[in-house]
Scaffold this motif. Structure first.
Motif, short mmCIF file in Angstrom:
data_model
loop_
_atom_site.label_atom_id
_atom_site.label_comp_id
_atom_site.label_asym_id
_atom_site.label_seq_id
_atom_site.Cartn_x
_atom_site.Cartn_y
_atom_site.Cartn_z
N THR A 153 47.43 22.90 -11.20
CA THR A 153 48.60 22.27 -11.80
C THR A 153 49.80 22.30 -10.87
O THR A 153 50.50 21.29 -10.69
CB THR A 153 48.97 22.98 -13.12
OG1 THR A 153 47.88 22.88 -14.04
CG2 THR A 153 50.22 22.36 -13.74
N ASP A 154 50.04 23.45 -10.24
CA ASP A 154 51.32 23.69 -9.56
C ASP A 154 51.37 23.23 -8.11
O ASP A 154 52.47 23.02 -7.58
CB ASP A 154 51.66 25.18 -9.60
CG ASP A 154 51.93 25.68 -11.01
OD1 ASP A 154 52.13 24.83 -11.89
OD2 ASP A 154 51.92 26.89 -11.23
N LEU A 155 50.24 23.11 -7.46
CA LEU A 155 50.25 22.89 -6.01
C LEU A 155 51.02 21.64 -5.62
O LEU A 155 51.76 21.65 -4.63
CB LEU A 155 48.82 22.83 -5.46
CG LEU A 155 48.69 22.92 -3.95
CD1 LEU A 155 49.11 24.30 -3.45
CD2 LEU A 155 47.26 22.60 -3.50
N TYR A 156 50.88 20.57 -6.38
CA TYR A 156 51.54 19.33 -5.96
C TYR A 156 52.77 18.99 -6.80
O TYR A 156 53.27 17.86 -6.75
CB TYR A 156 50.52 18.20 -5.88
CG TYR A 156 50.28 17.36 -7.10
CD1 TYR A 156 50.11 15.98 -6.98
CD2 TYR A 156 50.18 17.90 -8.37
CE1 TYR A 156 49.86 15.18 -8.08
CE2 TYR A 156 49.93 17.12 -9.48
CZ TYR A 156 49.77 15.75 -9.33
OH TYR A 156 49.52 14.95 -10.42
N LEU A 157 53.28 19.98 -7.54
CA LEU A 157 54.48 19.73 -8.34
C LEU A 157 55.65 19.17 -7.54
O LEU A 157 56.30 18.22 -8.00
CB LEU A 157 54.92 21.03 -9.05
CG LEU A 157 54.18 21.40 -10.33
CD1 LEU A 157 54.71 22.72 -10.87
CD2 LEU A 157 54.32 20.30 -11.38
N ILE A 168 49.60 16.17 -15.09
CA ILE A 168 49.65 17.57 -15.47
C ILE A 168 48.96 17.75 -16.82
O ILE A 168 48.13 18.64 -17.02
CB ILE A 168 51.10 18.08 -15.55
CG1 ILE A 168 51.83 17.83 -14.23
CG2 ILE A 168 51.14 19.55 -15.93
CD1 ILE A 168 51.25 18.55 -13.05
N THR A 169 49.29 16.86 -17.75
CA THR A 169 48.68 16.91 -19.08
C THR A 169 47.18 16.71 -19.00
O THR A 169 46.42 17.33 -19.76
CB THR A 169 49.31 15.82 -19.97
OG1 THR A 169 50.72 16.00 -20.02
CG2 THR A 169 48.75 15.89 -21.38
N GLY A 170 46.73 15.86 -18.08
CA GLY A 170 45.30 15.58 -17.96
C GLY A 170 44.49 16.82 -17.68
O GLY A 170 43.39 17.00 -18.21
N SER A 224 56.16 22.62 -20.43
CA SER A 224 57.29 21.68 -20.57
C SER A 224 58.26 21.88 -19.41
O SER A 224 58.80 20.92 -18.85
CB SER A 224 58.00 21.90 -21.91
OG SER A 224 57.13 21.61 -22.98
N TYR A 225 58.50 23.14 -19.06
CA TYR A 225 59.32 23.43 -17.89
C TYR A 225 58.62 22.98 -16.61
O TYR A 225 59.25 22.37 -15.73
CB TYR A 225 59.63 24.93 -17.84
CG TYR A 225 59.94 25.45 -16.46
CD1 TYR A 225 61.11 25.09 -15.80
CD2 TYR A 225 59.04 26.29 -15.80
CE1 TYR A 225 61.39 25.56 -14.52
CE2 TYR A 225 59.31 26.76 -14.53
CZ TYR A 225 60.47 26.39 -13.89
OH TYR A 225 60.72 26.85 -12.63
N VAL A 226 57.34 23.29 -16.48
CA VAL A 226 56.60 22.95 -15.26
C VAL A 226 56.59 21.45 -15.02
O VAL A 226 56.85 20.98 -13.90
CB VAL A 226 55.15 23.50 -15.35
CG1 VAL A 226 54.28 22.93 -14.24
CG2 VAL A 226 55.16 25.03 -15.26
N ALA A 227 56.30 20.67 -16.06
CA ALA A 227 56.20 19.22 -15.91
C ALA A 227 57.57 18.57 -15.75
O ALA A 227 57.71 17.57 -15.03
CB ALA A 227 55.47 18.61 -17.11
N VAL A 263 63.97 17.17 -13.30
CA VAL A 263 65.27 17.73 -13.68
C VAL A 263 65.98 18.30 -12.46
O VAL A 263 67.17 18.05 -12.22
CB VAL A 263 65.09 18.82 -14.75
CG1 VAL A 263 66.41 19.56 -15.00
CG2 VAL A 263 64.59 18.21 -16.05
N LEU A 264 65.26 19.07 -11.64
CA LEU A 264 65.89 19.79 -10.54
C LEU A 264 66.02 18.94 -9.28
O LEU A 264 67.05 19.00 -8.59
CB LEU A 264 65.11 21.07 -10.24
CG LEU A 264 65.02 22.07 -11.39
CD1 LEU A 264 64.20 23.29 -10.99
CD2 LEU A 264 66.41 22.49 -11.85
#
Length: 407
Positions: free
Chosen positions: A28-32, A53-55, A233-236, A241-242
């Motif tokens: 999930t996180d590697l390509y955020l 991410i949801t997938g 929700s924060y991760v996605a 947002v940032l």
């Protein structure tokens, strides 16, 4: 071999299970940091890119429902070896996906493969531990799993900077191959043939029926999903947002993401210490209301802009840390109720966790993808957890014991 709750397990055992449990988080996180770049490259919307991410979560939910009973029938090793192999193939294909729809489909398949590693790790813990002992191990696993949000976005951002976002999927395939070799050599079989249950489709359905009919099990199994829903929700939402809302670079985003990951790890390790002194249910009934209060502050800050980026990140950091108390305790209590079908129970817990989180997290994009949307969805998930805790568990009732074996 079963370890008593008081016995400290070998570090290598915890590390191995942690690596298995961390595979979905790394995926999930590697390509955020690259999500905005993926949207531009594939000429698609932010909502569809967030859906990748949801997938993974939806694939994980479906996969765990299927794989849990298989682990009760065939043992813990075979399903995880097959699942990691599926992850490797899906990752390689995702690296050459020509558009968003094939990428979405391959992310779902990745989730199915990853689910075998998660189910097996959970079932192995239940094979060897109960109650507070299981909660301690699950909290220790969070230390390993927490390394993913600490380092994966940083590494993924560097990889994307050097070779493009597609290279992250090649790296996921390589990581899967390494894990496959380690699991094949080092994972013990904790579910011997004499304890296995050869259920057909009817038997599997009946086993799930027993779990679904256990109201307290279902409530406890739902709590980790709502907790993960707040986290995802924060991760996605955070890359948009940032990076776009606050103008952070890939490296600045990765650094801030690592700081929040440290809060998650710290919370899980504090919990591992607390469960040696307090019952898991007592911890949950304090942690969830506190997380809800922090989420209310987060919404207020997001709506007013008070304090800028620091004002937003401060309540978020504490909320993530407190929220980390919930999944290990709720999962341990739920698993304790159904030790004779640990694989199926772990699968249902994991499926609900992935399914609820996968349903909740896209709401961030639907509501606009900004800080207010992210904070609102986080508050909704935590508030729902509080309602479940009050209505469907004996957390606030005298003499209640949700870990007791069901009749």
């Amino acid at each position: 071999m079963t370890f008593p709750a008081a016995v400290r397990p070998p570090a290598s055992f915890v590390l191995l299970l942690g690596a298995m449990a961390a595979l979905p988080a790394v995926t999930t996180d590697l390509y955020l940091p690259s999500l905005p770049d993926v949207a531009r490259d594939l000429e698609t919307s932010a909502a569809l890119v967030q859906a990748t991410i949801t997938g993974v979560l939806i694939g994980g939910a479906v996969g765990q429902i299927l794989i849990g009973p298989l682990s009760d029938r065939y043992g813990r090793r075979a399903p995880v070896l097959i699942g990691i192999s599926v992850h490797i193939v899906a990752s390689l294909l995702a690296a050459i996906a020509p558009s968003i729809i094939p990428l979405l489909a391959l992310r779902v398949i990745q989730g199915v493969g990853n689910s075998a590693a998660m189910v097996s790790a959970m079932a192995v813990i239940r094979d060897r531990y109960r109650g507070a002992g299981a909660s301690v191990i699950l909290s220790r696993l969070m230390l390993v799993v927490g390394v993913a949000p600490l380092f994966a976005p940083t590494v993924g951002g560097l990889i994307a900077h050097l070779w493009g976002w597609r290279a992250n999927f090649t790296v996921l395939a390589i990581l899967g191959l390494v894990l496959l070799v380690v699991v094949a050599r080092a994972l013990p079989e904790t579910h011997p043939p004499e304890r296995r249950v050869a259920r057909g489709i009817g038997g599997t359905a009946r086993s799930y029926g027993v779990l679904l009919a256990d109201r307290q099990f279902m409530a406890l199994a739902l709590l980790p999903g709502l907790g993960l829903g707040a986290l995802i929700s924060y991760v996605a939402g955070s890359p948009f947002v940032l990076r776009e809302g606050y103008g952070l670079s890939e490296n600045a985003f990765a650094l801030l993401f690592a700081l929040n990951g440290a809060g998650l790890v710290l919370g899980s390790q504090v919990n591992a210490s607390l469960v040696r002194r307090f019952e898991p249910l007592r911890i949950i009934r304090v942690a969830i209301p506190l997380a809800m209060l922090l989420a209310v502050v987060l919404v207020a800050v997001a709506a007013t802009g008070a304090g800028g980026l620091v004002g937003l990140m401060t309540p978020l950091w504490f909320m993530l840390a407190v929220n980390a108390f919930v999944p290990p305790n709720a999962s341990a209590l739920a698993l304790t109720r159904h030790g004779e079908r640990a694989g199926t129970a772990a699968a249902l817990i994991g499926a609900m966790q992935a399914g609820v989180a996968g349903t909740v997290s896209p709401l961030v994009g639907v509501l606009g993808g900004d800080a207010i949307a992210m904070a609102t969805v986080i508050l909704g998930a935590v508030a729902a957890a509080f309602v479940v805790l009050v209505v469907a568990t004996p957390a606030y009732r005298r003499g209640g014991d949700p870990a007791g074996e069901p009749a």
